[in-house]
Write a protein that holds these residues in place. Structure first.
Motif, PDB file in Angstrom:
ATOM      1  N   VAL A 395     -17.251   9.368 -10.359  1.00 38.49           N
ATOM      2  CA  VAL A 395     -16.502  10.561 -10.765  1.00 38.49           C
ATOM      3  C   VAL A 395     -15.151  10.161 -11.351  1.00 38.49           C
ATOM      4  O   VAL A 395     -14.715  10.718 -12.374  1.00 38.49           O
ATOM      5  CB  VAL A 395     -16.318  11.507  -9.558  1.00 38.49           C
ATOM      6  N   PHE A 396     -14.488   9.189 -10.736  1.00 37.72           N
ATOM      7  CA  PHE A 396     -13.193   8.689 -11.206  1.00 37.72           C
ATOM      8  C   PHE A 396     -13.290   8.212 -12.656  1.00 37.72           C
ATOM      9  O   PHE A 396     -12.454   8.548 -13.501  1.00 37.72           O
ATOM     10  CB  PHE A 396     -12.753   7.564 -10.277  1.00 37.72           C
ATOM     11  N   TYR A 397     -14.330   7.451 -12.945  1.00 38.32           N
ATOM     12  CA  TYR A 397     -14.533   6.952 -14.305  1.00 38.32           C
ATOM     13  C   TYR A 397     -14.940   8.077 -15.254  1.00 38.32           C
ATOM     14  O   TYR A 397     -14.412   8.184 -16.369  1.00 38.32           O
ATOM     15  CB  TYR A 397     -15.600   5.856 -14.304  1.00 38.32           C
ATOM     16  N   ASP A 398     -15.884   8.910 -14.824  1.00 32.37           N
ATOM     17  CA  ASP A 398     -16.395   9.967 -15.706  1.00 32.37           C
ATOM     18  C   ASP A 398     -15.293  10.960 -16.099  1.00 32.37           C
ATOM     19  O   ASP A 398     -15.295  11.488 -17.219  1.00 32.37           O
ATOM     20  CB  ASP A 398     -17.537  10.719 -15.029  1.00 32.37           C
ATOM     21  N   ALA A 399     -14.370  11.224 -15.192  1.00 30.27           N
ATOM     22  CA  ALA A 399     -13.293  12.172 -15.477  1.00 30.27           C
ATOM     23  C   ALA A 399     -12.222  11.581 -16.383  1.00 30.27           C
ATOM     24  O   ALA A 399     -11.382  12.319 -16.908  1.00 30.27           O
ATOM     25  CB  ALA A 399     -12.657  12.653 -14.173  1.00 30.27           C
ATOM     26  N   GLY A 400     -12.233  10.274 -16.573  1.00 26.19           N
ATOM     27  CA  GLY A 400     -11.241   9.625 -17.425  1.00 26.19           C
ATOM     28  C   GLY A 400     -10.032   9.092 -16.684  1.00 26.19           C
ATOM     29  O   GLY A 400      -9.068   8.654 -17.318  1.00 26.19           O
ATOM     30  N   CYS A 401     -10.078   9.109 -15.354  1.00 28.66           N
ATOM     31  CA  CYS A 401      -8.923   8.643 -14.577  1.00 28.66           C
ATOM     32  C   CYS A 401      -8.615   7.172 -14.845  1.00 28.66           C
ATOM     33  O   CYS A 401      -7.454   6.747 -14.817  1.00 28.66           O
ATOM     34  CB  CYS A 401      -9.164   8.849 -13.089  1.00 28.66           C
ATOM     35  N   ALA A 402      -9.667   6.379 -15.098  1.00 32.64           N
ATOM     36  CA  ALA A 402      -9.480   4.941 -15.305  1.00 32.64           C
ATOM     37  C   ALA A 402      -8.800   4.621 -16.631  1.00 32.64           C
ATOM     38  O   ALA A 402      -8.427   3.459 -16.867  1.00 32.64           O
ATOM     39  CB  ALA A 402     -10.826   4.229 -15.220  1.00 32.64           C
ATOM     40  N   SER A 403      -8.606   5.612 -17.493  1.00 26.07           N
ATOM     41  CA  SER A 403      -7.904   5.358 -18.753  1.00 26.07           C
ATOM     42  C   SER A 403      -6.437   5.004 -18.522  1.00 26.07           C
ATOM     43  O   SER A 403      -5.855   4.218 -19.266  1.00 26.07           O
ATOM     44  CB  SER A 403      -8.000   6.581 -19.666  1.00 26.07           C
ATOM     45  N   GLN A 507     -18.875  18.779  -3.683  1.00 24.08           N
ATOM     46  CA  GLN A 507     -19.273  17.504  -3.092  1.00 24.08           C
ATOM     47  C   GLN A 507     -18.799  16.318  -3.930  1.00 24.08           C
ATOM     48  O   GLN A 507     -18.530  15.240  -3.391  1.00 24.08           O
ATOM     49  CB  GLN A 507     -20.794  17.437  -2.879  1.00 24.08           C
ATOM     50  N   ASP A 508     -18.683  16.510  -5.239  1.00 31.44           N
ATOM     51  CA  ASP A 508     -18.170  15.439  -6.091  1.00 31.44           C
ATOM     52  C   ASP A 508     -16.655  15.285  -5.916  1.00 31.44           C
ATOM     53  O   ASP A 508     -16.127  14.171  -5.969  1.00 31.44           O
ATOM     54  CB  ASP A 508     -18.513  15.702  -7.553  1.00 31.44           C
ATOM     55  N   ARG A 509     -15.941  16.401  -5.728  1.00 28.02           N
ATOM     56  CA  ARG A 509     -14.501  16.303  -5.432  1.00 28.02           C
ATOM     57  C   ARG A 509     -14.282  15.555  -4.116  1.00 28.02           C
ATOM     58  O   ARG A 509     -13.384  14.722  -3.999  1.00 28.02           O
ATOM     59  CB  ARG A 509     -13.858  17.687  -5.368  1.00 28.02           C
ATOM     60  N   ALA A 510     -15.105  15.884  -3.120  1.00 28.18           N
ATOM     61  CA  ALA A 510     -14.994  15.196  -1.838  1.00 28.18           C
ATOM     62  C   ALA A 510     -15.290  13.706  -1.997  1.00 28.18           C
ATOM     63  O   ALA A 510     -14.641  12.856  -1.358  1.00 28.18           O
ATOM     64  CB  ALA A 510     -15.942  15.823  -0.817  1.00 28.18           C
ATOM     65  N   ALA A 511     -16.232  13.371  -2.853  1.00 27.66           N
ATOM     66  CA  ALA A 511     -16.550  11.966  -3.101  1.00 27.66           C
ATOM     67  C   ALA A 511     -15.377  11.253  -3.780  1.00 27.66           C
ATOM     68  O   ALA A 511     -15.059  10.103  -3.452  1.00 27.66           O
ATOM     69  CB  ALA A 511     -17.808  11.853  -3.950  1.00 27.66           C
ATOM     70  N   LEU A 512     -14.730  11.927  -4.732  1.00 26.14           N
ATOM     71  CA  LEU A 512     -13.565  11.343  -5.391  1.00 26.14           C
ATOM     72  C   LEU A 512     -12.477  11.033  -4.376  1.00 26.14           C
ATOM     73  O   LEU A 512     -11.878   9.947  -4.396  1.00 26.14           O
ATOM     74  CB  LEU A 512     -13.034  12.296  -6.460  1.00 26.14           C
ATOM     75  N   ILE A 513     -12.194  11.970  -3.477  1.00 26.80           N
ATOM     76  CA  ILE A 513     -11.157  11.746  -2.473  1.00 26.80           C
ATOM     77  C   ILE A 513     -11.568  10.607  -1.542  1.00 26.80           C
ATOM     78  O   ILE A 513     -10.735   9.777  -1.152  1.00 26.80           O
ATOM     79  CB  ILE A 513     -10.888  13.038  -1.680  1.00 26.80           C
ATOM     80  N   ALA A 514     -12.844  10.523  -1.189  1.00 28.92           N
ATOM     81  CA  ALA A 514     -13.324   9.429  -0.354  1.00 28.92           C
ATOM     82  C   ALA A 514     -13.104   8.085  -1.050  1.00 28.92           C
ATOM     83  O   ALA A 514     -12.732   7.091  -0.403  1.00 28.92           O
ATOM     84  CB  ALA A 514     -14.800   9.625  -0.005  1.00 28.92           C
ATOM     85  N   PHE A 515     -13.340   8.040  -2.354  1.00 21.75           N
ATOM     86  CA  PHE A 515     -13.089   6.813  -3.110  1.00 21.75           C
ATOM     87  C   PHE A 515     -11.606   6.442  -3.080  1.00 21.75           C
ATOM     88  O   PHE A 515     -11.247   5.292  -2.799  1.00 21.75           O
ATOM     89  CB  PHE A 515     -13.564   6.991  -4.551  1.00 21.75           C
ATOM     90  N   LEU A 516     -10.741   7.412  -3.344  1.00 16.91           N
ATOM     91  CA  LEU A 516      -9.306   7.130  -3.333  1.00 16.91           C
ATOM     92  C   LEU A 516      -8.853   6.663  -1.949  1.00 16.91           C
ATOM     93  O   LEU A 516      -8.027   5.750  -1.827  1.00 16.91           O
ATOM     94  CB  LEU A 516      -8.529   8.375  -3.758  1.00 16.91           C
ATOM     95  N   GLU A 517      -9.397   7.284  -0.912  1.00 12.73           N
ATOM     96  CA  GLU A 517      -9.010   6.903   0.451  1.00 12.73           C
ATOM     97  C   GLU A 517      -9.501   5.512   0.815  1.00 12.73           C
ATOM     98  O   GLU A 517      -8.980   4.902   1.746  1.00 12.73           O
ATOM     99  CB  GLU A 517      -9.545   7.927   1.442  1.00 12.73           C
ATOM    100  N   SER A 518     -10.477   4.998   0.079  1.00 14.66           N
ATOM    101  CA  SER A 518     -10.971   3.647   0.349  1.00 14.66           C
ATOM    102  C   SER A 518     -10.129   2.566  -0.310  1.00 14.66           C
ATOM    103  O   SER A 518     -10.304   1.382  -0.012  1.00 14.66           O
ATOM    104  CB  SER A 518     -12.428   3.519  -0.127  1.00 14.66           C
TER     105      SER A 518
END
Length: 519
Positions: A395-403, A507-518
């Motif tokens: 989700v982080f990549y798909d949303a463009g955050c990694a840019s 559920q995808d927002r929750a997954a994004l937050i789980a990734f950031l928390e990791s």
């Protein structure tokens, strides 16, 4: 959908701002897309071979497979990574690859970082020289447990790690015709470059920080609603008269300290490779470098540190904090009165803590504190192979955050900094300036940074914020109390990514937050 409102601070920001005398040199140093780029005079670099350059290009390529962690992803600082502790000391460990002999310097630097300075005169000659006006008595008082600061939570909250920068428009008219994107500012004639909320005996504090919040509700997909708080700041109880007309104020909370030496060791050319000032690739992201003057190297350099990338090296960041935050003189900032202006005559005339011709902290002490700051280890990832975390990464990549939050770099091969030398690191930042929109604007420029631009902050260790600091506060002024709130304040170049997060399934927002928390 209601949009976050800006923090209303100052008068209209579109002033006829003039360039500083150093702007000509700074802007001239900004490389063209095919130019050689800025150098790294602060590093003793061993040039990369063609084979190494090819390996680096391959290992730092963006992720395409999200079914499993990438190789070495669990070690965000490479060999300097430290184990993830479960207490508040998680950000206070030395680089994991540090030798025993160099760890002794780290421990001595830690002692100086934790030292409480006292006012002059004092029988404690090695620790006097505080103020006379100051924000904290020691580095650790703001960088509590080497973590993030936070804004005041109430009138009796004295554990605040926040202050207000202040400046006015200004600069020589001769430079303005040559430099169009460098915005000059000058210190406030009465209050200097930042406001100090403490004073030693006989010296009233410059102000009291006051903040109030307005609640903004943001509807999300799936029927969820997020609650944001929009701050309004006031410099109350001014102790030395009014601020100058058109004074520009900006709140700052202290950032976390981990991994700073690794950020300093990224080659400037690798950072500049991500710059795209004119958005030539059409992706809506226009990251650009802040180029600032180095007092140490007497040359324009790439800005790396500070919320607007206004400082080029950790040594200068450390010396500037001693001067502005604590009122401690050093070889780089020799004034014993710190940030006191000429209008604050009693402050300048007060006794300071150095002998004639000396400084309140000398170069050896400054180097030790810098060494400590350079070597605070980054904790290892937690749960990077968890399916929800991997989905959040996608989700982080798909949303463009990694840019902007560029995941990985390889540091330069260095002759004299073994802990930072040739490490694959995962800081999730490009160290460039980005327009973040009106919602986060402070309308106070800094170097080439405009009033809406901020440096991309690194994300490593962000999931341990509450564990280390006891509270969660994100962004430059700590307004965001959760990672989701921080995302929802994004605007400008990040507006499309922010809107994507609003629209995706819960559920995808929750997954994004789980990734950031990791991280």
């Amino acid at each position: 959908m209601p949009r976050p409102r800006p923090c209303r601070w100052t008068r209209p920001s579109r002033l006829a701002l003039l360039a500083s005398p150093l702007a000509v040199l700074a802007a001239a140093a900004v490389p063209a897309a095919d130019g050689p780029g800025l150098g790294d005079p602060h590093l003793s670099v061993v040039p990369r071979t063609a084979e190494e350059a090819a390996r680096i290009a391959a290992v730092t390529a963006p992720a395409t497979d999200f079914s499993a962690p990438e190789r070495f992803e669990g070690l965000p600082a490479g060999g300097a990574t430290v184990r993830a502790m479960t207490n508040a000391d998680a950000f206070s460990q030395p680089s994991g690859n540090m030798s025993f002999e160099r760890e002794l310097d780290f421990r001595v630097g830690n002692g100086l970082f934790r030292k409480l300075w006292v006012s002059s005169p004092s029988s404690t000659l090695a620790s006097d020289g505080l103020g006379p006006l100051y924000n904290a008595r020691g580095c650790q008082n703001c960088h509590i447990k080497d973590g993030r600061g936070h804004p005041p939570e109430g009138p009796d909250d004295d554990a605040v790690s926040m202050f207000l920068r202040v400046s006015i428009p200004g600069g020589p008219e001769a430079a303005i015709a040559e430099i169009e994107d460098y915005i000059g500012t000058l210190p406030d004639p009465t209050y200097g470059g930042q406001l100090q909320d403490f004073g030693t005996a006989g010296h009233p504090a410059e102000y009291r920080l006051s903040v109030t919040y307005e609640t903004i509700l943001v509807p999300l997909s799936g029927g969820e609603v997020a609650s944001l708080r929009a701050p309004t700041y006031e410099a109350a109880d001014l102790g030395y008269g009014p601020l100058a007309p058109y004074a520009m104020l900006s709140p700052r909370v202290t950032p976390q300290m981990i991994g700073l030496g690794l950020l300093e060791a990224i080659p400037a050319t690798d950072i500049l490779a991500h710059a795209d000032e004119d958005d030539a690739d059409g992706d809506g992201i226009s990251g650009r470098p802040n180029v600032v003057w180095s007092l140490v190297h007497d040359a324009p350099m790439l800005g790396r540190f500070g919320w607007k990338a206004g400082t080029p090296t950790l040594l200068e960041q450390t010396a500037g904090a001693f001067s502005g935050d604590i009122g401690i003189s050093s070889p780089l900032f020799p004034d014993g009165w710190g940030d006191c202006s000429s209008a604050e005559a009693a402050c300048r005339a007060a006794m300071h803590g150095a002998d004639v011709g000396a400084h309140e902290i000398e170069q050896e002490g400054l180097d030790l504190v810098t060494f400590y700051s350079r070597n605070l280890g980054v904790p290892a990832r937690r749960g990077e192979d968890d399916p929800q975390v991997l989905r959040g990464k996608e989700v982080f990549y798909d949303a463009g955050c990694a840019s902007c939050h560029v995941p990985k770099f390889v540091t330069a091969r260095l002759e004299d900094r073994p802990e930072q030398s040739f490490q694959l690191i995962w800081p999730y930042t490009d160290l460039l300036l980005h327009d973040m929109g009106e919602g986060l604007a402070d309308h106070r420029p800094e170097g080439r940074a405009t009033g809406t631009e901020w440096r991309t902050p690194p994300l490593w260790g962000i999931g341990l914020t509450e564990q280390v600091s006891g509270v969660e506060n994100y962004l430059h002024d700590g307004r965001a109390r959760t990672l989701l709130e921080a995302v929802l304040w994004h605007g400008g170049e990040a507006q499309a990514a922010r809107d994507r997060i609003v629209e995706i399934p819960p559920q995808d927002r929750a997954a994004l937050i789980a990734f950031l928390e990791s991280l």
